[in-house]
Design a protein around this motif. Structure first.
Motif, PDB file in Angstrom:
ATOM      1  N   ARG A 147      -0.113   7.096  14.313  1.00 27.97           N
ATOM      2  CA  ARG A 147      -0.818   6.368  13.241  1.00 27.97           C
ATOM      3  C   ARG A 147       0.133   6.061  12.096  1.00 27.97           C
ATOM      4  O   ARG A 147       0.136   4.944  11.562  1.00 27.97           O
ATOM      5  CB  ARG A 147      -2.005   7.201  12.730  1.00 27.97           C
ATOM      6  N   GLN A 148       0.940   7.074  11.705  1.00 28.20           N
ATOM      7  CA  GLN A 148       1.872   6.852  10.596  1.00 28.20           C
ATOM      8  C   GLN A 148       2.930   5.804  10.958  1.00 28.20           C
ATOM      9  O   GLN A 148       3.259   4.946  10.135  1.00 28.20           O
ATOM     10  CB  GLN A 148       2.545   8.172  10.208  1.00 28.20           C
ATOM     11  N   GLN A 149       3.434   5.867  12.178  1.00 25.70           N
ATOM     12  CA  GLN A 149       4.436   4.887  12.607  1.00 25.70           C
ATOM     13  C   GLN A 149       3.876   3.473  12.574  1.00 25.70           C
ATOM     14  O   GLN A 149       4.566   2.524  12.181  1.00 25.70           O
ATOM     15  CB  GLN A 149       4.941   5.225  14.018  1.00 25.70           C
ATOM     16  N   LYS A 150       2.621   3.362  12.987  1.00 24.68           N
ATOM     17  CA  LYS A 150       1.964   2.033  12.976  1.00 24.68           C
ATOM     18  C   LYS A 150       1.853   1.498  11.552  1.00 24.68           C
ATOM     19  O   LYS A 150       2.134   0.325  11.281  1.00 24.68           O
ATOM     20  CB  LYS A 150       0.571   2.180  13.603  1.00 24.68           C
ATOM     21  N   GLU A 151       1.470   2.383  10.611  1.00 26.61           N
ATOM     22  CA  GLU A 151       1.341   1.983   9.209  1.00 26.61           C
ATOM     23  C   GLU A 151       2.710   1.656   8.611  1.00 26.61           C
ATOM     24  O   GLU A 151       2.859   0.681   7.857  1.00 26.61           O
ATOM     25  CB  GLU A 151       0.661   3.104   8.419  1.00 26.61           C
ATOM     26  N   ILE A 152       3.741   2.456   8.936  1.00 24.67           N
ATOM     27  CA  ILE A 152       5.101   2.206   8.433  1.00 24.67           C
ATOM     28  C   ILE A 152       5.607   0.859   8.936  1.00 24.67           C
ATOM     29  O   ILE A 152       6.190   0.066   8.170  1.00 24.67           O
ATOM     30  CB  ILE A 152       6.045   3.358   8.858  1.00 24.67           C
ATOM     31  N   GLN A 208       5.698  -7.158  -5.180  1.00 27.03           N
ATOM     32  CA  GLN A 208       4.852  -6.379  -4.269  1.00 27.03           C
ATOM     33  C   GLN A 208       5.686  -5.745  -3.155  1.00 27.03           C
ATOM     34  O   GLN A 208       5.501  -4.578  -2.797  1.00 27.03           O
ATOM     35  CB  GLN A 208       3.797  -7.295  -3.631  1.00 27.03           C
ATOM     36  N   ALA A 209       6.624  -6.553  -2.625  1.00 25.99           N
ATOM     37  CA  ALA A 209       7.465  -6.062  -1.521  1.00 25.99           C
ATOM     38  C   ALA A 209       8.311  -4.867  -1.977  1.00 25.99           C
ATOM     39  O   ALA A 209       8.440  -3.868  -1.266  1.00 25.99           O
ATOM     40  CB  ALA A 209       8.356  -7.178  -0.999  1.00 25.99           C
ATOM     41  N   LYS A 210       8.892  -5.006  -3.196  1.00 30.14           N
ATOM     42  CA  LYS A 210       9.726  -3.905  -3.716  1.00 30.14           C
ATOM     43  C   LYS A 210       8.882  -2.656  -3.973  1.00 30.14           C
ATOM     44  O   LYS A 210       9.320  -1.522  -3.722  1.00 30.14           O
ATOM     45  CB  LYS A 210      10.416  -4.334  -5.008  1.00 30.14           C
ATOM     46  N   SER A 211       7.662  -2.837  -4.449  1.00 22.23           N
ATOM     47  CA  SER A 211       6.770  -1.709  -4.714  1.00 22.23           C
ATOM     48  C   SER A 211       6.442  -0.965  -3.417  1.00 22.23           C
ATOM     49  O   SER A 211       6.471   0.258  -3.352  1.00 22.23           O
ATOM     50  CB  SER A 211       5.475  -2.217  -5.364  1.00 22.23           C
ATOM     51  N   GLN A 264       7.293   2.872  -2.036  1.00 20.41           N
ATOM     52  CA  GLN A 264       6.276   3.748  -1.476  1.00 20.41           C
ATOM     53  C   GLN A 264       6.705   4.276  -0.106  1.00 20.41           C
ATOM     54  O   GLN A 264       6.496   5.447   0.213  1.00 20.41           O
ATOM     55  CB  GLN A 264       4.943   3.000  -1.344  1.00 20.41           C
ATOM     56  N   LEU A 265       7.321   3.404   0.683  1.00 17.58           N
ATOM     57  CA  LEU A 265       7.809   3.819   2.008  1.00 17.58           C
ATOM     58  C   LEU A 265       8.853   4.920   1.885  1.00 17.58           C
ATOM     59  O   LEU A 265       8.887   5.863   2.682  1.00 17.58           O
ATOM     60  CB  LEU A 265       8.404   2.625   2.769  1.00 17.58           C
TER      61      LEU A 265
END
Length: 564
Positions: free
Chosen positions: A262-267, A286-289, A293-294
């Motif tokens: 699940r985490q890999q899919k979200e990443i 947004q992309a930098k934010s 977070q990643l």
């Protein structure tokens, strides 16, 4: 009671323990599990104080009395059983021996020596009493029947008893020390099923907390309240017995894999957004934010792959005739002992038979008779007439393998036309890699010899596998692989084993050797146990009925006598 915190142990050959954390509380029976070489016995030795950890802390009360039954329990065959138990009480034992010597001296003393010896006897008797010697004698008298001995056995030599009974002596000596914690290292090794079941029942009845190292899964299942697994030097604790541990481990791995995926899919989804809009005039912020977070996400690790174990299957079995082995009117005497007395047995294609019976009943001898390695005293033991091809795994691999050959030579000499790469590929399936293939067989451990013997068995197609204690020296993953290979094998299998879990997995028929005869049970191990329980209950009821009949007859005889 006792706690291990972040224990690490490094030997010159490498790190064995990295981060060991577990504790023992009153009432706990903890099973330590892991592959051979995982450091289970090392942990027992650290707990007992025999070796020091490289790092970490052992927290325990200073008064904690730990007793340790190791794999090679020591008994002196020249002592009597009672003398062996007395060795536990070192000081009182020495005084008792001095007393016995003075009493012998008194028998032959001259008048001038008599007075001095009487004074010495009086002094030693007072010392013996001060050490509670007579109380200790009573404790030994009590432990004898607890361990299954008769009182008169106390005066018999240790050498008169089998290894299973000598194990009972070793356990009795430990219990006489009144330990607060009991450490048991492979306590079921070399014991027959009857003694294993006795030991199981006895340990269950003790209140003493214990830590057990064992590859006997049934033993762990019936005894343990916790399992501590050591894998890659790190410990994990599971509540419950061995079956509960297997279930929890499988559930934990499944849950971890699900969370990881699940985490890999979200990443991947967030990473795709970052890549797509990194250079966008409207969405770059947004992309930098999201990229920040990643970077902050605590990554879930994928479940670690299982520890490497054997990977093999037995070659397809050429089809044999229906009758695989015929045993007719067999009588066999071994070392003046009658093992088999005018008994017969027919083994048919597809049978998977486990031979059961106490140590010394003749199980291994029977396998040698079937292989033609020794002739029967009377009767006939023969392979079927149609294409029966046996493969034999001997119990003592030190005798079965050429100790002077290397691992590589052991296989290559059997298949000289194979290339080195083919030999290495086979050996790799049995965990021989790198320079280990050039080790001499004499330098191998018991487990390595067992793996090499199994590898050798694969070189010649067989439709009859004859396996004498094949699980000795194998760790649990290796046993599981062997069980799987036998289940997938389409030939006939004969097994001698004290591993009840292994028997329950592979046998479809049980033959018990009892009183020189073959008692055949047409079902698996659990069916056999049920039938044995039925037989015991019938025998109990028959004994009660016989006793009632005897009392009734005696009463009738008494009444008849009165009438006269």
């Amino acid at each position: 009671m006792l706690r291990l915190e972040h224990i690490k142990k490094i030997y010159p050959t490498g790190e064995v323990l990295k981060d060991i954390n577990w504790e023992v509380k009153p009432g706990d029976r903890i099973g330590l599990v892991g592959v051979n070489g995982a450091g289970k016995s090392t942990q027992l030795k650290i707990v007992s104080g025999d070796i020091e950890p490289t790092a970490g802390e052992i927290i325990r009360p200073a008064s904690l009395h730990i007793a340790y039954l190791n794999q090679e329990f020591e008994v002196d065959p020249s002592r009597t059983v009672r003398e062996e138990f007395w060795t536990v009480f070192t000081e009182a034992n020495q005084v008792q021996q001095s007393l016995a010597q003075v009493q012998r001296d008194l028998e032959n003393a001259s008048p001038e020596e008599l007075d001095e010896l009487i004074h010495k006897l009086d002094r030693l008797q007072r010392e013996f009493e001060a050490l509670d010697g007579y109380g200790l004698e009573a404790r030994i008298g009590k432990i004898l029947p607890e361990m299954g001995f008769e009182q008169e056995d106390g005066d018999r030599l240790v050498s008169a008893f089998s290894g299973g009974w000598q194990m009972r002596m070793g356990l009795g000596k430990i219990l006489l020390q009144s330990p607060d914690l009991l450490l048991l290292d492979e306590p079921t090794n070399h014991l027959d099923l009857e003694t294993i079941e006795w030991l199981e029942g006895y340990l269950k009845g003790l209140n003493t907390p214990m830590v057990i190292v064992s590859h006997d899964r049934e033993f762990l299942d019936r005894l343990c309240t916790q399992i501590v697994e050591t894998e890659r030097g790190v410990s994990t604790t599971y509540l419950g017995n061995y079956s509960a541990y297997l279930q929890q481990k499988a559930e934990n791995q499944a849950a971890q894999m699900s969370a990881y995926e699940r985490q890999q899919k979200e990443i991947d989804k967030q990473q795709a957004f970052v890549e797509r809009f990194r250079a966008s005039a409207t969405r770059s912020t947004q992309a930098k934010s999201r990229e920040k977070q990643l970077d902050k996400i605590e990554r879930i690790d994928a479940p670690t792959a299982s520890v490497k174990t054997l990977q093999f299957q037995f070659p397809p079995a050429p089809r044999s005739g229906r009758e695989v082995i015929k045993i007719k009117d067999l009588t066999h005497v071994y070392d003046d002992k009658i093992l088999f007395l005018d008994t017969s047995l027919l083994i048919e294609r597809g049978d998977r038979i486990a031979f059961l019976g106490p140590n010394g009943a003749g199980k291994s001898t029977l396998l040698r008779l079937i292989m033609g390695m020794e002739p029967p005293t009377e009767g006939k033991v023969s392979l079927g007439e149609h294409n029966v091809l046996p493969g034999y795994f001997e119990q003592n691999q030190a005798e079965a393998l050429d100790l002077q050959k290397t691992v590589m030579e052991t296989i290559h000499d059997e298949v000289p036309d194979w290339k080195n790469e083919e030999v290495r590929t086979l050996l790799g399936k049995f965990l021989f890699s790198g320079d280990t293939v050039f080790k001499q067989v004499t330098a191998l451990s018991g487990g390595e010899k067992a793996r090499l013997a199994l590898a050798k068995m694969l070189l010649t197609p067989a439709n009859l596998l004859i396996l004498d204690e094949p699980t000795n020296h194998l760790d649990i993953p290796a046993k599981e692989m062997l069980e799987s290979s036998i289940k997938d094998y389409d030939g006939t299998v004969l097994v001698v084993s004290h591993d009840r879990y292994f028997i329950s997995q592979v046998a479809n028929k049980i033959v018990e050797i009892r009183d020189g005869e073959f008692r055949v049970y047409l079902g698996d191990y659990h069916y056999y146990l049920d039938k044995i329980a039925e037989e015991k209950e019938q025998a109990r009821l028959a004994a009660i009925a016989a006793e009632k009949a005897a009392k009734k007859a005696a009463k009738a005889a008494k009444a008849a006598a009165k009438k006269k």
